[in-house]
Design a protein around this motif. Structure first.
Motif, short mmCIF file in Angstrom:
data_model
loop_
_atom_site.label_atom_id
_atom_site.label_comp_id
_atom_site.label_asym_id
_atom_site.label_seq_id
_atom_site.Cartn_x
_atom_site.Cartn_y
_atom_site.Cartn_z
N PHE A 103 32.75 48.03 42.90
CA PHE A 103 32.40 46.72 42.11
C PHE A 103 33.49 46.09 41.75
CE2 PHE A 103 28.13 48.37 42.61
CZ PHE A 103 27.51 47.48 43.14
N ASP A 104 34.15 47.19 40.74
CA ASP A 104 35.02 46.81 39.77
C ASP A 104 36.43 46.13 40.39
OD1 ASP A 104 33.62 47.80 37.68
OD2 ASP A 104 35.38 49.63 37.79
N ALA A 105 37.15 46.98 41.68
CA ALA A 105 38.05 46.53 42.08
C ALA A 105 37.41 45.17 43.74
CB ALA A 105 38.80 47.51 43.78
N CYS A 106 35.87 44.61 43.75
CA CYS A 106 35.84 43.74 44.47
C CYS A 106 36.03 42.81 43.14
CB CYS A 106 34.31 44.20 44.72
SG CYS A 106 33.87 42.57 46.05
N ARG A 107 35.85 42.80 42.27
CA ARG A 107 35.43 41.62 41.28
C ARG A 107 37.23 41.11 40.77
NH1 ARG A 107 31.96 40.24 36.57
NH2 ARG A 107 32.97 37.98 35.51
N TYR A 108 37.79 42.22 40.89
CA TYR A 108 39.53 41.67 40.53
C TYR A 108 40.02 40.75 41.74
CZ TYR A 108 44.09 42.46 39.65
OH TYR A 108 45.72 42.42 39.99
N ILE A 109 39.77 40.94 42.96
CA ILE A 109 40.03 40.73 43.96
C ILE A 109 39.39 39.15 43.93
CG2 ILE A 109 40.56 40.40 46.41
CD1 ILE A 109 40.29 43.47 46.86
N ILE A 110 38.25 38.87 43.78
CA ILE A 110 38.09 37.57 44.05
C ILE A 110 38.11 36.45 42.83
CG2 ILE A 110 35.66 38.08 43.31
CD1 ILE A 110 36.70 35.16 45.29
N ASP A 111 38.55 37.12 41.13
CA ASP A 111 39.13 36.86 40.39
C ASP A 111 39.87 36.57 40.54
OD1 ASP A 111 36.46 36.82 38.97
OD2 ASP A 111 36.55 38.41 38.19
N GLN A 112 41.34 37.10 41.01
CA GLN A 112 42.49 36.82 41.09
C GLN A 112 43.64 35.59 42.50
OE1 GLN A 112 44.92 37.94 38.80
NE2 GLN A 112 43.25 38.60 37.88
N VAL A 113 41.99 35.72 43.34
CA VAL A 113 41.69 35.20 44.12
C VAL A 113 41.79 33.75 43.73
CG1 VAL A 113 40.21 34.09 46.01
CG2 VAL A 113 41.66 36.65 46.27
N LYS A 114 40.85 33.08 43.12
CA LYS A 114 40.45 32.31 42.39
C LYS A 114 41.93 31.76 41.60
CE LYS A 114 36.90 31.31 44.46
NZ LYS A 114 36.06 29.95 44.88
N LEU A 115 42.02 32.89 40.48
CA LEU A 115 43.54 32.15 39.55
C LEU A 115 44.47 31.72 40.25
CD1 LEU A 115 43.43 32.80 36.59
CD2 LEU A 115 44.46 35.27 36.70
N ARG A 116 44.75 32.78 41.73
CA ARG A 116 46.11 32.62 41.74
C ARG A 116 46.86 32.18 42.96
NH1 ARG A 116 47.24 38.90 40.52
NH2 ARG A 116 48.99 38.78 42.06
N CYS A 135 38.07 25.65 39.68
CA CYS A 135 38.09 26.86 39.17
C CYS A 135 38.03 28.09 38.85
CB CYS A 135 36.10 26.92 39.71
SG CYS A 135 34.74 27.94 38.70
N GLN A 136 39.87 27.66 38.33
CA GLN A 136 40.42 28.53 37.82
C GLN A 136 39.49 29.36 36.29
OE1 GLN A 136 44.15 27.08 37.98
NE2 GLN A 136 44.42 28.38 39.83
N SER A 137 39.48 28.09 36.00
CA SER A 137 38.61 28.83 34.41
C SER A 137 37.41 29.36 34.29
CB SER A 137 38.51 27.61 33.51
OG SER A 137 37.29 26.79 33.70
N CYS A 138 36.68 29.74 35.84
CA CYS A 138 35.68 30.16 35.72
C CYS A 138 36.43 31.75 35.46
CB CYS A 138 34.67 29.90 37.11
SG CYS A 138 34.11 28.31 36.92
N ALA A 139 37.52 32.37 36.08
CA ALA A 139 37.65 33.52 37.23
C ALA A 139 38.50 33.59 35.37
CB ALA A 139 39.12 33.39 38.22
#
Length: 160
Positions: A103-116, A135-139
């Motif tokens: 769960f933690d790694a999955c969230r990290y990946i999607i948040d970083q994809v949206k951000l970077r 939607c970068q601010s969401c991440a």
């Protein structure tokens, strides 16, 4: 592995490629095209990306997740082109020995994809207009969407 797809994402195939006998968990995130955003009715999305740079950075994100979390493997596939309501826009899968780590790694990946990643989203609305949205601010944990819709959909509140 990070990749782009110009056609429908084959979640079953991606899931099978993560199957490992030592894994006790698979966490999957699917981002779907919904029919609304920020109070406007959406009829379709178009994604564009700076392919080579996004793939390089996407693979870097997955390698970071492998180093930071005890996971066996991870995949992220993102659609580009025009998508319809209900289409899967992005798919992330992570396998590990335990669910919490996945769960933690999955969230990290999607948040970083949206951000970077250099990926741009254009929404087309029922009224015929279209607009590039971000939607970068969401991440980043920044400004949330104007309206939160709760799981039971009977309770809504506007953010202050």
């Amino acid at each position: 592995m990070f990749s782009f797809s110009h056609s429908a994402i084959n979640a079953d195939s991606l899931k099978q490629s993560l199957a490992k006998s030592e894994a006790g968990a698979l966490t999957v995130f699917e981002g779907w095209v919904r029919n609304h955003n920020e109070g406007r009715s959406v009829i379709s999305l178009t994604y564009e990306a700076m392919g080579p740079l996004a793939i390089k950075e996407g693979n870097k994100i997955i390698e970071e997740a492998k180093a930071q979390f005890k996971i066996y493997d991870a995949i992220c596939e993102h659609r580009v082109g025009e998508l319809k309501i209900g289409d899967v826009a992005v798919w992330v899968g992570v396998c590990s020995a335990h669910r919490g780590t996945a769960f933690d790694a999955c969230r990290y990946i999607i948040d970083q994809v949206k951000l970077r990643l250099p990926i741009w989203k254009k929404e087309t609305y029922v009224d015929g207009n279209s607009e590039w949205v971000n939607c970068q601010s969401c991440a980043q944990g920044g400004e949330p969407h104007k309206e939160l819709v709760y799981a039971d959909r009977s309770e809504k509140r506007a953010n202050e």
